[in-house]
Enzyme design. Sequence first.
Site, PDB file in Angstrom:
ATOM      1  CD  GLU A 146       4.432  -3.667  -4.630  1.00  0.00           C
ATOM      2  OE1 GLU A 146       3.707  -4.102  -3.719  1.00  0.00           O
ATOM      3  OE2 GLU A 146       5.177  -2.672  -4.513  1.00  0.00           O
ATOM      4  CB  SER A 174      -0.954   0.015   1.199  1.00  0.00           C
ATOM      5  OG  SER A 174      -1.897  -1.023   1.090  1.00  0.00           O
TER       6      SER A 174
END
Length: 315
Positions: free
Chosen positions: A274, A149
Amino acid sequence: MSQFDLKTEKVAVLMGGTSAEREVSLMSGSGVLQALQSLGVNAVSFDPAERNLLELKKEGFTRCFIALHGRFGEDGTVQGALELLGMPYTGPGVMASSLAIDKRMTKHIWRGDGLPTPAWRKVDSAEATRAAFAELGCPMIVKPAREGSSLGLTKVTAVAQCEAAFKLAADMHDEVLCEQFICGDEVTIAVLGSGAQARALPVIRIVAPEGNYDYRNKYFTHSTQYLVPCGLPAGEEAAIQQLALKAYRSLGCRGWARADVMIDAATRQPYLLELNTSPGMTSHSLVPMAAMAAGISYPELCLQVLQSASRDYAL
């Protein structure tokens, strides 16, 4: 994958937890819980921060939907505990989860498989961060190796920022990564399924205020634009979907995940950033958007993911 029986199964939606992403996990889990219950699933919330996982067996749960994010949720630890309990769970298994949350190890594996990812350096001090800045160029991304995040992330545009950027990342995790910044389009690709049956959903292009897709702009504002259809040439979108599938399989994933990619503005070369093995399921989250574009409603998506619940080993 174990066969799912709507009439007899009791499902634990794991949410909350102890990571820095607890707040987001509670939002994801609440959405999943409501969706599954709307379909008649006997689903119950379960917060590992407040209850011992051993209670899952004692209370007759038969499988788990993992809506935990970050450490102790998508890093292989909960997955390992559920393996020992003999309980099917959503998302990738122990090894894939532990690899994917470690951005440095993920990059090593992708690079070894010939997949493109930005150049990086592992650093252990502000001095090493300044040296990485000289090598990787300006701007540079500094982030903790095991957080999601965008927590603890800094876009460094001057050498004077290196010390503060390192400290912010190191406060989140003791391993810090410096990464080459790729200027261009930011996209994300959800993948559903396992093995040869895995498929990539439509690509979403992310347009954040001033290019700053941080924690706040991800979850708590309405300023970020999510473009699906993404507006990329058809051939480019298809190539990026295939890249996401390769990245997913390279780490040994199953069930579902979401790959984040940057496309270099000058060369149009996509770079893998990612892979998230427990994607967000909030009102701002990206996998539900991609699923909707593919004709899959939010409740249907939750059910599909739940039906894919599995284990690494059958006991």
